[in-house]
Design a protein around this motif. Structure first.
Motif, PDB file in Angstrom:
ATOM      1  N   ARG A  21      -9.171  -3.648  -3.571  1.00  0.00           N
ATOM      2  CA  ARG A  21      -8.284  -2.712  -2.871  1.00  0.00           C
ATOM      3  C   ARG A  21      -8.395  -2.950  -1.365  1.00  0.00           C
ATOM      4  NH1 ARG A  21     -10.311   2.744  -5.391  1.00  0.00           N
ATOM      5  NH2 ARG A  21     -12.175   1.472  -5.401  1.00  0.00           N
ATOM      6  N   CYS A  52      -7.065  -1.455   1.104  1.00  0.00           N
ATOM      7  CA  CYS A  52      -7.174  -0.277   1.967  1.00  0.00           C
ATOM      8  C   CYS A  52      -8.598   0.261   2.044  1.00  0.00           C
ATOM      9  CB  CYS A  52      -6.227   0.824   1.511  1.00  0.00           C
ATOM     10  SG  CYS A  52      -6.711   1.645  -0.027  1.00  0.00           S
ATOM     11  N   PRO A  71       0.823  -1.212   0.000  1.00  0.00           N
ATOM     12  CA  PRO A  71       0.000   0.000   0.000  1.00  0.00           C
ATOM     13  C   PRO A  71       0.855   1.259   0.000  1.00  0.00           C
ATOM     14  CG  PRO A  71      -0.862  -1.571   1.571  1.00  0.00           C
ATOM     15  CD  PRO A  71       0.456  -2.133   1.087  1.00  0.00           C
ATOM     16  N   LEU A  72       0.411   2.232  -0.778  1.00  0.00           N
ATOM     17  CA  LEU A  72       1.126   3.494  -0.864  1.00  0.00           C
ATOM     18  C   LEU A  72       0.257   4.642  -0.340  1.00  0.00           C
ATOM     19  CD1 LEU A  72       3.604   5.077  -1.815  1.00  0.00           C
ATOM     20  CD2 LEU A  72       2.529   5.239  -4.065  1.00  0.00           C
ATOM     21  N   CYS A  73      -0.937   4.768  -0.892  1.00  0.00           N
ATOM     22  CA  CYS A  73      -1.755   5.941  -0.531  1.00  0.00           C
ATOM     23  C   CYS A  73      -2.675   5.689   0.663  1.00  0.00           C
ATOM     24  CB  CYS A  73      -2.577   6.384  -1.738  1.00  0.00           C
ATOM     25  SG  CYS A  73      -3.924   5.268  -2.164  1.00  0.00           S
ATOM     26  N   GLY A  74      -3.178   4.479   0.779  1.00  0.00           N
ATOM     27  CA  GLY A  74      -4.101   4.170   1.871  1.00  0.00           C
ATOM     28  C   GLY A  74      -5.469   4.809   1.713  1.00  0.00           C
ATOM     29  N   MET A  75      -5.773   5.293   0.495  1.00  0.00           N
ATOM     30  CA  MET A  75      -7.078   5.941   0.309  1.00  0.00           C
ATOM     31  C   MET A  75      -7.702   5.636  -1.044  1.00  0.00           C
ATOM     32  SD  MET A  75      -5.889   9.868   0.036  1.00  0.00           S
ATOM     33  CE  MET A  75      -5.014  10.491  -1.382  1.00  0.00           C
ATOM     34  N   GLY A  76      -7.348   4.488  -1.621  1.00  0.00           N
ATOM     35  CA  GLY A  76      -8.052   4.015  -2.804  1.00  0.00           C
ATOM     36  C   GLY A  76      -7.592   4.571  -4.129  1.00  0.00           C
ATOM     37  N   VAL A  77      -6.484   5.271  -4.178  1.00  0.00           N
ATOM     38  CA  VAL A  77      -6.054   5.930  -5.412  1.00  0.00           C
ATOM     39  C   VAL A  77      -4.988   5.130  -6.173  1.00  0.00           C
ATOM     40  CG1 VAL A  77      -4.975   8.003  -6.368  1.00  0.00           C
ATOM     41  CG2 VAL A  77      -6.622   8.198  -4.497  1.00  0.00           C
ATOM     42  N   CYS A  78      -4.012   4.575  -5.490  1.00  0.00           N
ATOM     43  CA  CYS A  78      -2.843   3.998  -6.170  1.00  0.00           C
ATOM     44  C   CYS A  78      -3.034   2.553  -6.654  1.00  0.00           C
ATOM     45  CB  CYS A  78      -1.617   4.079  -5.266  1.00  0.00           C
ATOM     46  SG  CYS A  78      -1.639   2.904  -3.882  1.00  0.00           S
ATOM     47  N   PHE A  79      -3.940   1.831  -6.083  1.00  0.00           N
ATOM     48  CA  PHE A  79      -4.223   0.436  -6.441  1.00  0.00           C
ATOM     49  C   PHE A  79      -3.046  -0.497  -6.149  1.00  0.00           C
ATOM     50  CE2 PHE A  79      -8.349   0.269  -8.688  1.00  0.00           C
ATOM     51  CZ  PHE A  79      -8.659   1.621  -8.641  1.00  0.00           C
ATOM     52  N   GLU A  80      -2.095  -0.074  -5.339  1.00  0.00           N
ATOM     53  CA  GLU A  80      -0.948  -0.927  -5.008  1.00  0.00           C
ATOM     54  C   GLU A  80      -1.287  -1.997  -3.961  1.00  0.00           C
ATOM     55  OE1 GLU A  80       1.547  -1.060  -6.695  1.00  0.00           O
ATOM     56  OE2 GLU A  80       2.105   0.891  -7.484  1.00  0.00           O
ATOM     57  N   CYS A  81      -2.442  -1.909  -3.375  1.00  0.00           N
ATOM     58  CA  CYS A  81      -2.803  -2.809  -2.276  1.00  0.00           C
ATOM     59  C   CYS A  81      -3.743  -3.921  -2.722  1.00  0.00           C
ATOM     60  CB  CYS A  81      -3.463  -2.014  -1.160  1.00  0.00           C
ATOM     61  SG  CYS A  81      -5.030  -1.250  -1.674  1.00  0.00           S
TER      62      CYS A  81
HETATM   63  S1  FES Z   1      -3.080   1.782  -0.800  1.00  0.00           S
HETATM   64 FE1  FES Z   1      -3.510   2.965  -2.546  1.00  0.00          FE
HETATM   65  S2  FES Z   1      -5.364   2.124  -3.298  1.00  0.00           S
HETATM   66 FE2  FES Z   1      -4.981   1.019  -1.470  1.00  0.00          FE
END
Ligand code: FES
Length: 81
Positions: free
Chosen positions: A65, A67, A44-54
């Motif tokens: 996602r 997060c 996870p990078l952003c923790g708010m649903g934007v980066c899709f890394e999670c």
């Molecule tokens: S941490 Fe970025 S979308 Fe989940």
């Protein structure tokens, strides 16, 4: 005392407080949530649903996602890393 949620991450039993996200549950087991197209472990990078890394698999559904998804009782989460 807050309610607890029991789920599994990669087959490991995990217990988190009610209201915690799937990302919190996964972090109890591993910080590698998925692999990029170049086979690099991602987390996870952003923790708010934007980066899709999670993104993880939740109850057989891919690309969820972590997060943005509340943990729920009996959930089966699988990472791709
Ligand atoms: S941490 Fe970025 S979308 Fe989940």
């Amino acid at each position: 005392m807050s309610a607890r949620i029991r789920l599994t991450v990669n087959g490991h039993p995990v217990e988190v407080p009610a209201g915690a996200s799937v990302a919190v549950a996964v972090a109890h087991v591993t910080l590698r949530f998925r692999r990029s197209v170049s086979d690099t472990p991602r987390a996870p990078l952003c923790g708010m649903g934007v980066c899709f890394e999670c993104r993880v698999q939740v109850d057989g559904v891919a690309h969820v996602r972590a997060c943005m998804t509340p943990a729920s009782e009996g959930m089966q989460v699988v990472t791709d890393a």
